[in-house]
Design a protein around this motif. Structure first.
Motif, PDB file in Angstrom:
ATOM      1  N   MET A   1      19.607  -8.719  60.204  1.00 45.34           N
ATOM      2  CA  MET A   1      19.913  -7.456  60.810  1.00 45.34           C
ATOM      3  C   MET A   1      19.382  -6.322  59.996  1.00 45.34           C
ATOM      4  SD  MET A   1      23.590  -6.416  61.961  1.00 45.34           S
ATOM      5  CE  MET A   1      23.834  -7.218  63.268  1.00 45.34           C
ATOM      6  N   ALA A   2      19.055  -5.311  60.620  1.00 48.94           N
ATOM      7  CA  ALA A   2      18.661  -3.996  59.824  1.00 48.94           C
ATOM      8  C   ALA A   2      19.829  -3.493  59.494  1.00 48.94           C
ATOM      9  CB  ALA A   2      17.883  -2.973  60.712  1.00 48.94           C
ATOM     10  N   ILE A   3      19.871  -2.733  58.382  1.00 46.31           N
ATOM     11  CA  ILE A   3      21.009  -2.029  57.554  1.00 46.31           C
ATOM     12  C   ILE A   3      20.795  -0.320  57.756  1.00 46.31           C
ATOM     13  CG2 ILE A   3      22.219  -1.432  55.765  1.00 46.31           C
ATOM     14  CD1 ILE A   3      21.599  -4.406  54.431  1.00 46.31           C
ATOM     15  N   PHE A   4      21.575   0.228  58.600  1.00 43.42           N
ATOM     16  CA  PHE A   4      21.279   1.684  58.619  1.00 43.42           C
ATOM     17  C   PHE A   4      22.285   2.355  57.811  1.00 43.42           C
ATOM     18  CE2 PHE A   4      19.698  -0.163  62.330  1.00 43.42           C
ATOM     19  CZ  PHE A   4      18.392   0.403  62.536  1.00 43.42           C
ATOM     20  N   LYS A   5      22.099   3.591  57.077  1.00 43.59           N
ATOM     21  CA  LYS A   5      22.822   4.284  56.346  1.00 43.59           C
ATOM     22  C   LYS A   5      22.857   5.689  56.659  1.00 43.59           C
ATOM     23  CE  LYS A   5      22.138   1.426  52.053  1.00 43.59           C
ATOM     24  NZ  LYS A   5      21.818   1.479  50.630  1.00 43.59           N
ATOM     25  N   VAL A   6      23.982   6.100  56.895  1.00 45.89           N
ATOM     26  CA  VAL A   6      24.256   7.534  57.656  1.00 45.89           C
ATOM     27  C   VAL A   6      25.006   8.225  56.651  1.00 45.89           C
ATOM     28  CG1 VAL A   6      25.184   8.968  59.580  1.00 45.89           C
ATOM     29  CG2 VAL A   6      23.811   6.844  59.922  1.00 45.89           C
ATOM     30  N   GLU A   7      24.585   9.564  56.081  1.00 48.77           N
ATOM     31  CA  GLU A   7      25.345  10.315  55.187  1.00 48.77           C
ATOM     32  C   GLU A   7      25.521  11.738  56.016  1.00 48.77           C
ATOM     33  OE1 GLU A   7      23.297  10.897  51.671  1.00 48.77           O
ATOM     34  OE2 GLU A   7      23.357   8.826  50.941  1.00 48.77           O
ATOM     35  N   ALA A   8      27.009  11.736  56.125  1.00 51.51           N
ATOM     36  CA  ALA A   8      27.569  13.092  56.916  1.00 51.51           C
ATOM     37  C   ALA A   8      28.243  14.185  56.494  1.00 51.51           C
ATOM     38  CB  ALA A   8      28.214  12.883  58.159  1.00 51.51           C
ATOM     39  N   GLU A   9      28.239  15.440  56.892  1.00 53.56           N
ATOM     40  CA  GLU A   9      28.937  16.513  55.916  1.00 53.56           C
ATOM     41  C   GLU A   9      30.066  16.815  57.092  1.00 53.56           C
ATOM     42  OE1 GLU A   9      26.207  19.647  55.264  1.00 53.56           O
ATOM     43  OE2 GLU A   9      25.081  18.427  54.086  1.00 53.56           O
ATOM     44  N   ILE A  10      31.179  17.087  56.339  1.00 50.21           N
ATOM     45  CA  ILE A  10      32.500  17.536  56.959  1.00 50.21           C
ATOM     46  C   ILE A  10      32.264  19.205  57.512  1.00 50.21           C
ATOM     47  CG2 ILE A  10      34.868  18.030  56.748  1.00 50.21           C
ATOM     48  CD1 ILE A  10      34.930  16.121  54.399  1.00 50.21           C
ATOM     49  N   ARG A  11      32.816  19.292  58.680  1.00 57.78           N
ATOM     50  CA  ARG A  11      32.707  20.615  59.343  1.00 57.78           C
ATOM     51  C   ARG A  11      34.114  21.085  59.822  1.00 57.78           C
ATOM     52  NH1 ARG A  11      32.281  20.332  65.254  1.00 57.78           N
ATOM     53  NH2 ARG A  11      32.237  18.067  66.031  1.00 57.78           N
ATOM     54  N   VAL A  53      17.434   7.135  66.147  1.00 52.39           N
ATOM     55  CA  VAL A  53      17.567   6.778  67.355  1.00 52.39           C
ATOM     56  C   VAL A  53      16.196   6.099  67.928  1.00 52.39           C
ATOM     57  CG1 VAL A  53      19.385   8.329  68.031  1.00 52.39           C
ATOM     58  CG2 VAL A  53      16.989   9.175  68.326  1.00 52.39           C
ATOM     59  N   GLU A  54      14.994   6.328  67.210  1.00 43.34           N
ATOM     60  CA  GLU A  54      13.980   5.619  67.700  1.00 43.34           C
ATOM     61  C   GLU A  54      13.869   4.243  67.542  1.00 43.34           C
ATOM     62  OE1 GLU A  54      10.852   7.345  65.317  1.00 43.34           O
ATOM     63  OE2 GLU A  54      10.659   9.216  66.582  1.00 43.34           O
ATOM     64  N   ASP A  55      14.821   3.735  66.672  1.00 43.41           N
ATOM     65  CA  ASP A  55      15.084   2.245  66.555  1.00 43.41           C
ATOM     66  C   ASP A  55      16.037   1.847  67.304  1.00 43.41           C
ATOM     67  OD1 ASP A  55      15.406  -0.385  65.351  1.00 43.41           O
ATOM     68  OD2 ASP A  55      15.038   0.270  63.458  1.00 43.41           O
ATOM     69  N   GLU A  56      15.667   0.943  68.322  1.00 40.87           N
ATOM     70  CA  GLU A  56      16.623   0.399  69.277  1.00 40.87           C
ATOM     71  C   GLU A  56      17.882  -0.238  68.584  1.00 40.87           C
ATOM     72  OE1 GLU A  56      15.840  -2.537  73.237  1.00 40.87           O
ATOM     73  OE2 GLU A  56      15.522  -3.397  70.853  1.00 40.87           O
ATOM     74  N   ALA A  57      17.537  -0.976  67.270  1.00 41.50           N
ATOM     75  CA  ALA A  57      18.724  -1.545  66.671  1.00 41.50           C
ATOM     76  C   ALA A  57      19.796  -0.665  66.171  1.00 41.50           C
ATOM     77  CB  ALA A  57      18.078  -2.497  65.427  1.00 41.50           C
ATOM     78  N   PHE A  58      19.471   0.688  66.025  1.00 42.35           N
ATOM     79  CA  PHE A  58      20.540   1.569  65.564  1.00 42.35           C
ATOM     80  C   PHE A  58      21.798   1.501  66.552  1.00 42.35           C
ATOM     81  CE2 PHE A  58      22.182   5.994  65.215  1.00 42.35           C
ATOM     82  CZ  PHE A  58      22.586   6.054  63.997  1.00 42.35           C
ATOM     83  N   PHE A  59      21.319   1.409  67.940  1.00 42.84           N
ATOM     84  CA  PHE A  59      22.441   1.281  68.822  1.00 42.84           C
ATOM     85  C   PHE A  59      23.330   0.010  68.743  1.00 42.84           C
ATOM     86  CE2 PHE A  59      19.160   4.262  70.106  1.00 42.84           C
ATOM     87  CZ  PHE A  59      19.980   5.484  70.348  1.00 42.84           C
ATOM     88  N   SER A  60      23.055  -0.860  68.180  1.00 41.15           N
ATOM     89  CA  SER A  60      23.809  -2.162  68.288  1.00 41.15           C
ATOM     90  C   SER A  60      23.923  -2.705  66.730  1.00 41.15           C
ATOM     91  CB  SER A  60      23.094  -3.156  69.231  1.00 41.15           C
ATOM     92  OG  SER A  60      21.746  -3.368  69.151  1.00 41.15           O
ATOM     93  N   SER A  61      24.142  -2.168  65.769  1.00 43.89           N
ATOM     94  CA  SER A  61      24.375  -2.450  64.403  1.00 43.89           C
ATOM     95  C   SER A  61      25.385  -1.958  63.942  1.00 43.89           C
ATOM     96  CB  SER A  61      23.131  -2.143  63.531  1.00 43.89           C
ATOM     97  OG  SER A  61      21.801  -2.714  64.334  1.00 43.89           O
ATOM     98  N   ILE A  62      25.873  -2.453  62.762  1.00 40.97           N
ATOM     99  CA  ILE A  62      26.963  -2.130  61.813  1.00 40.97           C
ATOM    100  C   ILE A  62      26.225  -0.991  61.046  1.00 40.97           C
ATOM    101  CG2 ILE A  62      28.740  -2.457  60.326  1.00 40.97           C
ATOM    102  CD1 ILE A  62      29.302  -3.846  63.083  1.00 40.97           C
ATOM    103  N   ILE A  63      26.690   0.103  61.147  1.00 44.12           N
ATOM    104  CA  ILE A  63      26.306   1.375  60.317  1.00 44.12           C
ATOM    105  C   ILE A  63      27.028   1.431  58.938  1.00 44.12           C
ATOM    106  CG2 ILE A  63      25.511   3.650  60.200  1.00 44.12           C
ATOM    107  CD1 ILE A  63      25.307   3.324  63.448  1.00 44.12           C
ATOM    108  N   GLU A  64      26.281   1.747  57.858  1.00 49.34           N
ATOM    109  CA  GLU A  64      27.012   2.172  56.624  1.00 49.34           C
ATOM    110  C   GLU A  64      27.320   3.656  56.503  1.00 49.34           C
ATOM    111  OE1 GLU A  64      25.527   2.134  52.128  1.00 49.34           O
ATOM    112  OE2 GLU A  64      26.382   0.056  52.695  1.00 49.34           O
ATOM    113  N   PHE A  65      28.480   4.318  56.914  1.00 46.56           N
ATOM    114  CA  PHE A  65      28.479   5.511  56.987  1.00 46.56           C
ATOM    115  C   PHE A  65      29.133   6.121  55.707  1.00 46.56           C
ATOM    116  CE2 PHE A  65      30.462   9.526  58.904  1.00 46.56           C
ATOM    117  CZ  PHE A  65      29.364   9.682  60.040  1.00 46.56           C
TER     118      PHE A  65
END
Length: 223
Positions: A1-11, A53-65
């Motif tokens: 499974m692909a591993i996605f990492k997302v880093e956000a900022e608080i608003r 969002v170009e990667d289909e797997a992003f929509f059905s994977s556990i994301i490291e946030f």
């Protein structure tokens, strides 16, 4: 499974006006919710989101946030709002998950072998893929990126229903939990295509008949 990492900022600035300003600044308004914590308003860099969002797997994977360099947590993407005319992500919702609770997700179906099947090779048969995703429930560790559907043996008149899908271990279709007839909904059907092909000989014969009929009509008028 692909591993996605997302880093956000608080608003802290929220509302329609604030969201509009964020988009003009190249940011995507984000809401993170779920678990035993309060919802948080965040932002993501739009150019990074477009890549994800170009990667289909992003929509059905556990994301490291993570947010503002804080503690990493497991999430899934639950909703994406897109601009109707532009390549623009308007808003995103992420939901926290943990290993002890099941989640409900939509995962894509990948159809395999259709072109090489008896139905796929026949010009008189049409394969109709009636679903491109299914709703499942499972624990996060069992979440599949997609579900494979083998249609390599499909022939005219063959049908495949939700109840025929081969599911990965630990995965259940939400339709099975309803206690109704959803499990019998068709996923793929094949039907015969009925049509008549007109040959050049047929066309010549029709023209000859038409000319003969016209000539006969003129002869009758002359008499």
């Amino acid at each position: 499974m692909a591993i996605f990492k997302v880093e956000a900022e608080i608003r802290s600035d929220v509302g329609k006006g604030a969201s509009r300003r964020l988009r003009h600044a190249g940011l995507v308004p984000v809401v993170l919710y779920g678990g035993d914590k309060e919802p948080r308003n965040l932002t993501l860099q739009h150019h990074k989101v477009l890549h994800l969002v170009e990667d289909e797997a992003f929509f059905s994977s556990i994301i490291e946030f993570s947010a503002d360099g804080g503690k990493k947590q497991k999430v899934v993407l639950k909703d994406v709002q897109r601009h109707p005319a532009k390549q623009l992500i308007m808003h995103m919702d992420f939901m926290r998950v943990n290993d002890k609770n099941e989640i409900v997700m939509n995962v894509p179906l990948h159809f395999e072998g259709g072109e090489n099947s008896p139905a796929g090779k026949s010009s008189r048969v049409m394969i109709d893929y009636q679903m491109n995703e299914v709703e499942i429930t499972c624990f996060p560790k069992d979440l599949p990126e997609f579900i494979s559907v083998d249609v390599s043996e499909f022939d005219a008149g063959d049908n495949l229903h939700l109840s025929d899908l081969k599911l990965p271990k630990g995965v259940t279709l939400v339709a099975f939990t309803h206690g109704d007839n959803d499990a019998y909904d068709a996923v793929v059907v094949s039907t015969s295509v009925v049509g008549q092909v007109e040959t050049e000989e047929d066309e010549v014969e029709e023209v000859s008949v038409e000319v003969e009929a016209t000539k006969q009509s003129k002869d009758d008028s002359a008499e």
